[in-house]
Write an enzyme that holds these catalytic residues in place. Structure first.
Site, PDB file in Angstrom:
ATOM      1  N   CYS A  98       0.837  -1.202   0.000  1.00  0.00           N
ATOM      2  CA  CYS A  98       0.000   0.000   0.000  1.00  0.00           C
ATOM      3  C   CYS A  98       0.874   1.256   0.000  1.00  0.00           C
ATOM      4  O   CYS A  98       1.563   1.549   0.976  1.00  0.00           O
ATOM      5  CB  CYS A  98      -0.917  -0.069   1.226  1.00  0.00           C
ATOM      6  SG  CYS A  98      -1.600   1.500   1.779  1.00  0.00           S
ATOM      7  N   CYS A 110       0.261   3.867   2.673  1.00  0.00           N
ATOM      8  CA  CYS A 110       0.718   3.353   3.978  1.00  0.00           C
ATOM      9  C   CYS A 110       2.209   3.613   4.146  1.00  0.00           C
ATOM     10  O   CYS A 110       2.660   4.063   5.200  1.00  0.00           O
ATOM     11  CB  CYS A 110       0.469   1.850   4.104  1.00  0.00           C
ATOM     12  SG  CYS A 110      -1.268   1.376   4.026  1.00  0.00           S
TER      13      CYS A 110
END
Ligand code: ZN
Length: 144
Positions: free
Chosen positions: A69, A72
């Site tokens: 991600c 993230c």
């Protein structure tokens, strides 16, 4: 009211009792001698999550993330910075939802990154989307 607080060791997960007034004095684990606050978020797994969520006297903030991600990974340094600011009054942790799918499912994590604040094992607030360090700190403090 006791002013002793239960603080879990970030390394061996032993419950330590620390006088509230001495939280910021660099307390160490009585078991393994690691510092109880290292300035870094701790990685939690399904094996130790509940200990930290329910047996500690300070609130727990969890960053649900995954290695694939992008947002993230972008947020990771901000989260590190927020840990340095918020410790020792809050514990910051990370859950890799790719490895700990049971935890993601249990909390119904729909999108990542999602940060969640827990107190006494109960969810107090959650926020999805990447945040900068200031926003993380502000968000946490708004829900303490
Ligand atoms: Zn320890």
């Amino acid at each position: 009211m006791s002013d002793m607080m239960r603080i879990l060791c970030p390394r061996c997960h032993t419950i330590n009792r620390v006088p509230a007034a001495r939280l910021a004095d660099g307390p160490k684990c009585g078991q393994c001698h690691e510092r109880l606050f290292t300035g870094h978020p701790i990685a939690l797994t399904v094996a130790d999550f509940d200990m930290h969520a329910t047996r500690s006297d300070i609130p727990l903030v969890v960053d649900f993330w995954a290695p694939w991600c992008g947002p993230c990974r972008m947020m990771a340094p901000a989260y590190e910075q927020a840990a340095k600011i918020l410790e020792p009054h809050v514990r910051l942790a990370k859950v890799n939802t790719e490895e700990e799918q049971a935890l993601g499912a249990r909390f119904g994590i729909q999108s990542i990154p999602t940060v969640m604040l827990l107190r006494g094992g109960r969810e107090v607030a959650r926020q999805s989307g990447a945040l900068d360090a200031q926003d993380i700190v502000r968000w946490v403090r708004a829900h303490l």
